[in-house]
Design a protein around this motif. Structure first.
Motif, PDB file in Angstrom:
ATOM      1  N   LEU A 236      16.462 -10.995   9.006  1.00  0.00           N
ATOM      2  CA  LEU A 236      16.658  -9.600   9.396  1.00  0.00           C
ATOM      3  C   LEU A 236      15.333  -8.840   9.403  1.00  0.00           C
ATOM      4  N   LEU A 237      14.543  -9.008   8.352  1.00  0.00           N
ATOM      5  CA  LEU A 237      13.277  -8.276   8.274  1.00  0.00           C
ATOM      6  C   LEU A 237      12.276  -8.762   9.313  1.00  0.00           C
ATOM      7  N   GLN A 238      12.222 -10.074   9.542  1.00  0.00           N
ATOM      8  CA  GLN A 238      11.301 -10.596  10.553  1.00  0.00           C
ATOM      9  C   GLN A 238      11.673 -10.094  11.945  1.00  0.00           C
ATOM     10  N   GLN A 239      12.940  -9.905  12.176  1.00  0.00           N
ATOM     11  CA  GLN A 239      13.394  -9.433  13.486  1.00  0.00           C
ATOM     12  C   GLN A 239      13.184  -7.928  13.661  1.00  0.00           C
ATOM     13  N   LYS A 240      13.400  -7.134  12.612  1.00  0.00           N
ATOM     14  CA  LYS A 240      13.502  -5.690  12.815  1.00  0.00           C
ATOM     15  C   LYS A 240      12.438  -4.817  12.148  1.00  0.00           C
ATOM     16  N   LEU A 241      11.809  -5.277  11.071  1.00  0.00           N
ATOM     17  CA  LEU A 241      10.904  -4.380  10.326  1.00  0.00           C
ATOM     18  C   LEU A 241       9.737  -3.891  11.177  1.00  0.00           C
TER      19      LEU A 241
ATOM     20  N   ASP B 178       0.022   0.284  15.507  1.00  0.00           N
ATOM     21  CA  ASP B 178       0.108  -1.153  15.784  1.00  0.00           C
ATOM     22  C   ASP B 178       0.040  -1.980  14.509  1.00  0.00           C
ATOM     23  N   MET B 179       0.024  -1.351  13.355  1.00  0.00           N
ATOM     24  CA  MET B 179       0.013  -2.105  12.096  1.00  0.00           C
ATOM     25  C   MET B 179       1.295  -2.932  12.011  1.00  0.00           C
ATOM     26  N   SER B 180       1.114  -4.191  11.656  1.00  0.00           N
ATOM     27  CA  SER B 180       2.259  -5.079  11.474  1.00  0.00           C
ATOM     28  C   SER B 180       2.209  -5.694  10.088  1.00  0.00           C
ATOM     29  N   PHE B 181       3.356  -6.051   9.591  1.00  0.00           N
ATOM     30  CA  PHE B 181       3.476  -6.610   8.250  1.00  0.00           C
ATOM     31  C   PHE B 181       3.858  -8.075   8.326  1.00  0.00           C
ATOM     32  N   ASP B 182       3.338  -8.845   7.404  1.00  0.00           N
ATOM     33  CA  ASP B 182       3.734 -10.236   7.244  1.00  0.00           C
ATOM     34  C   ASP B 182       4.940 -10.263   6.328  1.00  0.00           C
TER      35      ASP B 182
ATOM     36  N   GLY C 161      11.926 -17.850  -3.813  1.00  0.00           N
ATOM     37  CA  GLY C 161      13.284 -17.317  -3.782  1.00  0.00           C
ATOM     38  C   GLY C 161      13.385 -15.838  -3.482  1.00  0.00           C
ATOM     39  N   ALA C 162      12.289 -15.227  -3.073  1.00  0.00           N
ATOM     40  CA  ALA C 162      12.295 -13.804  -2.740  1.00  0.00           C
ATOM     41  C   ALA C 162      11.603 -13.614  -1.392  1.00  0.00           C
ATOM     42  N   VAL C 163      11.804 -12.461  -0.798  1.00  0.00           N
ATOM     43  CA  VAL C 163      11.118 -12.099   0.439  1.00  0.00           C
ATOM     44  C   VAL C 163      10.020 -11.115   0.081  1.00  0.00           C
ATOM     45  N   GLU C 164       8.811 -11.400   0.552  1.00  0.00           N
ATOM     46  CA  GLU C 164       7.685 -10.505   0.297  1.00  0.00           C
ATOM     47  C   GLU C 164       7.173  -9.921   1.609  1.00  0.00           C
ATOM     48  N   ILE C 165       6.809  -8.652   1.532  1.00  0.00           N
ATOM     49  CA  ILE C 165       6.253  -7.921   2.670  1.00  0.00           C
ATOM     50  C   ILE C 165       4.830  -7.548   2.286  1.00  0.00           C
ATOM     51  N   TRP C 166       3.891  -7.922   3.148  1.00  0.00           N
ATOM     52  CA  TRP C 166       2.505  -7.614   2.842  1.00  0.00           C
ATOM     53  C   TRP C 166       1.723  -7.404   4.126  1.00  0.00           C
ATOM     54  N   GLN C 167       0.546  -6.807   3.971  1.00  0.00           N
ATOM     55  CA  GLN C 167      -0.336  -6.526   5.100  1.00  0.00           C
ATOM     56  C   GLN C 167      -1.756  -6.766   4.588  1.00  0.00           C
ATOM     57  N   PRO C 168      -2.256  -8.008   4.681  1.00  0.00           N
ATOM     58  CA  PRO C 168      -3.493  -8.396   4.013  1.00  0.00           C
ATOM     59  C   PRO C 168      -4.754  -7.678   4.485  1.00  0.00           C
ATOM     60  N   GLU C 169      -4.775  -7.163   5.724  1.00  0.00           N
ATOM     61  CA  GLU C 169      -5.970  -6.446   6.186  1.00  0.00           C
ATOM     62  C   GLU C 169      -6.142  -5.097   5.490  1.00  0.00           C
ATOM     63  N   THR C 170      -5.045  -4.530   5.011  1.00  0.00           N
ATOM     64  CA  THR C 170      -5.076  -3.180   4.441  1.00  0.00           C
ATOM     65  C   THR C 170      -4.799  -3.155   2.941  1.00  0.00           C
ATOM     66  N   TYR C 171      -3.929  -4.034   2.471  1.00  0.00           N
ATOM     67  CA  TYR C 171      -3.466  -3.976   1.090  1.00  0.00           C
ATOM     68  C   TYR C 171      -3.702  -5.304   0.370  1.00  0.00           C
ATOM     69  N   GLU C 172      -3.996  -5.190  -0.893  1.00  0.00           N
ATOM     70  CA  GLU C 172      -4.138  -6.377  -1.731  1.00  0.00           C
ATOM     71  C   GLU C 172      -2.785  -6.689  -2.364  1.00  0.00           C
ATOM     72  N   GLY C 173      -2.284  -7.867  -2.145  1.00  0.00           N
ATOM     73  CA  GLY C 173      -0.986  -8.243  -2.702  1.00  0.00           C
ATOM     74  C   GLY C 173       0.162  -7.720  -1.861  1.00  0.00           C
ATOM     75  N   PHE C 174       1.366  -7.968  -2.339  1.00  0.00           N
ATOM     76  CA  PHE C 174       2.554  -7.556  -1.584  1.00  0.00           C
ATOM     77  C   PHE C 174       2.812  -6.063  -1.727  1.00  0.00           C
ATOM     78  N   LEU C 175       3.469  -5.502  -0.728  1.00  0.00           N
ATOM     79  CA  LEU C 175       3.938  -4.112  -0.800  1.00  0.00           C
ATOM     80  C   LEU C 175       5.337  -4.063  -1.397  1.00  0.00           C
ATOM     81  N   PHE C 176       6.193  -4.992  -0.957  1.00  0.00           N
ATOM     82  CA  PHE C 176       7.565  -5.062  -1.457  1.00  0.00           C
ATOM     83  C   PHE C 176       7.945  -6.512  -1.683  1.00  0.00           C
ATOM     84  N   ARG C 177       8.779  -6.706  -2.696  1.00  0.00           N
ATOM     85  CA  ARG C 177       9.345  -8.024  -3.000  1.00  0.00           C
ATOM     86  C   ARG C 177      10.846  -7.804  -3.169  1.00  0.00           C
ATOM     87  N   ILE C 178      11.645  -8.545  -2.416  1.00  0.00           N
ATOM     88  CA  ILE C 178      13.092  -8.372  -2.425  1.00  0.00           C
ATOM     89  C   ILE C 178      13.718  -9.692  -2.849  1.00  0.00           C
TER      90      ILE C 178
END
Length: 108
Positions: A18-23, A34-38, A44-61
């Motif tokens: 869901l997140l890969q399709q819609k976030l 145009d910023m995109s998140f990995d 066992g969790a989903v992590e959202i991060w943006q390595p060019e701008t942030y160190e480490g994950f932004l969210f872990r679900i």
């Protein structure tokens, strides 16, 4: 960490898909950026991060039965991009939830 109940059991794979399709499309639409998140599965969790701008994950679900344990990086709580992602996540959790019913269990 925030714990929400989506009133149905879900899997890491379902959240990831869901997140890969819609976030990113929703983020681009809301922020006109145009910023995109990995988005990936890790331990066992989903992590959202943006390595060019942030160190480490932004969210872990992490799904736990009918609950989602959502950890937000403490380093970026006031960041406008992080706040936008959180808003999008909240609406996507409603999509995942049984009848769109999301209940906050704990925020802290």
């Amino acid at each position: 960490m925030k714990i929400i109940n989506i009133h149905k059991t879900t899997s890491t794979a379902e959240i990831l898909a869901l997140l890969q399709q819609k976030l990113n499309p929703l983020f681009h639409e809301q922020k006109q950026s145009d910023m995109s998140f990995d988005i990936s599965e890790k331990n066992g969790a989903v992590e959202i991060w943006q390595p060019e701008t942030y160190e480490g994950f932004l969210f872990r679900i992490e799904p736990q039965g009918t609950q989602l344990h959502v950890t937000r990086s403490e380093h970026y709580v006031d960041d406008v991009n992080s706040i936008t992602v959180e808003s999008i996540l909240n609406s996507l959790f409603e999509e995942l939830a049984m009848d769109g019913n999301v209940t906050l269990v704990l925020e802290g």
